[in-house]
Design an enzyme around this catalytic site. Structure first.
Site, PDB file in Angstrom:
ATOM      1  N   SER A   1       0.838  -1.203   0.000  1.00 51.63           N
ATOM      2  CA  SER A   1       0.000   0.000   0.000  1.00 51.63           C
ATOM      3  C   SER A   1       0.868   1.246   0.000  1.00 51.63           C
ATOM      4  CB  SER A   1      -0.886   0.050   1.253  1.00 51.63           C
ATOM      5  OG  SER A   1      -1.714  -1.069   1.290  1.00 51.63           O
TER       6      SER A   1
ATOM      7  N   GLU B   1      -5.766  -1.894  14.465  1.00 49.65           N
ATOM      8  CA  GLU B   1      -5.654  -2.240  15.880  1.00 49.65           C
ATOM      9  C   GLU B   1      -6.469  -1.289  16.760  1.00 49.65           C
ATOM     10  OE1 GLU B   1      -2.941  -1.473  13.889  1.00 49.65           O
ATOM     11  OE2 GLU B   1      -2.871  -3.609  13.384  1.00 49.65           O
TER      12      GLU B   1
HETATM   13  I1  8IG Z   1      -1.382   1.352   5.404  1.00 48.97           I
HETATM   14  O1  8IG Z   1      -2.156   1.300  11.268  1.00 48.97           O
HETATM   15  C1  8IG Z   1      -1.679   0.554   7.167  1.00 48.97           C
HETATM   16  N1  8IG Z   1      -1.776  -0.744   7.290  1.00 48.97           N
HETATM   17  N2  8IG Z   1      -2.423  -3.245  11.093  1.00 48.97           N
HETATM   18  N3  8IG Z   1      -2.303  -0.942  11.193  1.00 48.97           N
HETATM   19  C2  8IG Z   1      -2.290  -2.093  10.484  1.00 48.97           C
HETATM   20  N4  8IG Z   1      -2.128  -2.124   9.186  1.00 48.97           N
HETATM   21  C3  8IG Z   1      -1.965  -0.958   8.570  1.00 48.97           C
HETATM   22  C4  8IG Z   1      -1.969   0.256   9.222  1.00 48.97           C
HETATM   23  C5  8IG Z   1      -2.150   0.268  10.625  1.00 48.97           C
HETATM   24  N5  8IG Z   1      -1.796   1.208   8.316  1.00 48.97           N
END
Ligand code: 8IG
Length: 265
Positions: A32, A186
């Site tokens: 991402s 989370e």
């Molecule tokens: I982009 O804050 C992204 N992926 N677990 N936590 C988790 N996955 C993520 C986060 C995040 N930001």
């Protein structure tokens, strides 16, 4: 029955046939926020859909592209770039998650560059900051390995490759990446726990892929793009649009980092 390793061999054969490239050298998975960096890796490429190869399923997340680019880099490396990944939270099983890694290994790659977008626990990491993964904590309670296969995970994220990355960008920090299963972010309490157990970054990918890459004997580099402060670290709520925007604005830096790193590997 076809084993996951045999399926990866089949995918690698189809890849060689469709790209005309007999052997690839370096594999990269773009997480991402990393997609806008891909063009910096080289203009001489062939692109195929993941679904053109055995064992891959369609991409599931908006902003994730189900494509594979075979790039001939300016330094003469054959790069195999996955423009998206299958996440554990998609429920397709761990073999589906690591199939790109096993395909890359079967295609000849000896280096695996795993990138992701994640949440950061260090408040000094503003959105758009890349961080080298020094080690990980896998909270998925699973493994891509089955049976009595006691693979050593010492220096899983190659210290040699981390040093090369720092030669490209001396401002790079390192951190421990904690993989949660997702797909929800989370709670603030879980982020606090991640910090207490030694984590600096929280995300939903990478650790299972790194384990599969190590099993395959590859040298691994992990780079997280902090796209948001983890829940409870800032008072802002988290959203996916923020993730995509952080990637767009960090694209030039990420592209420069990856393209300057490749010739050194
Ligand atoms: I982009 O804050 C992204 N992926 N677990 N936590 C988790 N996955 C993520 C986060 C995040 N930001």
């Amino acid at each position: 029955m076809t084993t996951p390793y045999e399926l990866a061999k089949e995918a690698a054969s189809a890849l060689a046939e469709k790209t005309g490239v007999e052997k690839h050298d370096i594999a990269l998975v773009l997480g991402s926020g990393w997609l806008p960096a891909v063009d910096a890796l080289g203009e001489d490429y062939t692109e195929i859909a993941t679904t053109d190869l055995p064992g891959f399923s369609a991409a599931a997340v908006q902003g994730h592209s189900g494509k594979i680019r075979s790039i001939r880099s300016a330094s003469g490396r054959n790069l195999l770039v996955f423009l998206s990944r299958t996440h554990y939270y998609e429920g397709k099983g761990v073999d589906a998650v690591v199939h790109p890694v096993r395909t890359a290994a079967a295609a000849g790659c000896s280096t695996m560059v795993l990138t992701n977008g994640c949440g950061g626990l260090n408040p000094s990491w503003s959105p758009g900051t890349p961080v080298l993964i020094r080690d990980h904590i896998n909270l998925t309670a699973t493994s891509p390995l089955v049976g009595a296969n006691f693979v050593d995970l010492t220096d899983l994220y190659s210290s040699r490759l981390r040093e090369l990355a720092k030669q490209v960008d001396s401002s790079l920090d390192e951190g421990v990446y904690v993989q949660f299963p997702g797909p929800h972010y989370e709670t603030p309490a879980e982020v606090k726990m991640a910090g207490i157990i030694g984590g600096d970054l929280v995300g939903m990918s990478t650790t299972l892929e790194a384990i599969a890459a190590r099993e395959a004997g590859m040298e691994i580099l992990g780079i997280s793009l902090v796209t948001n402060l983890a829940a409870g670290i800032s008072d802002q709520p988290l959203n996916h649009a923020e993730v995509l925007e952080a990637g767009r604005s960090a694209a030039a830096r990420m592209g420069g980092l990856l393209s300057n790193l490749v010739p050194k590997i």
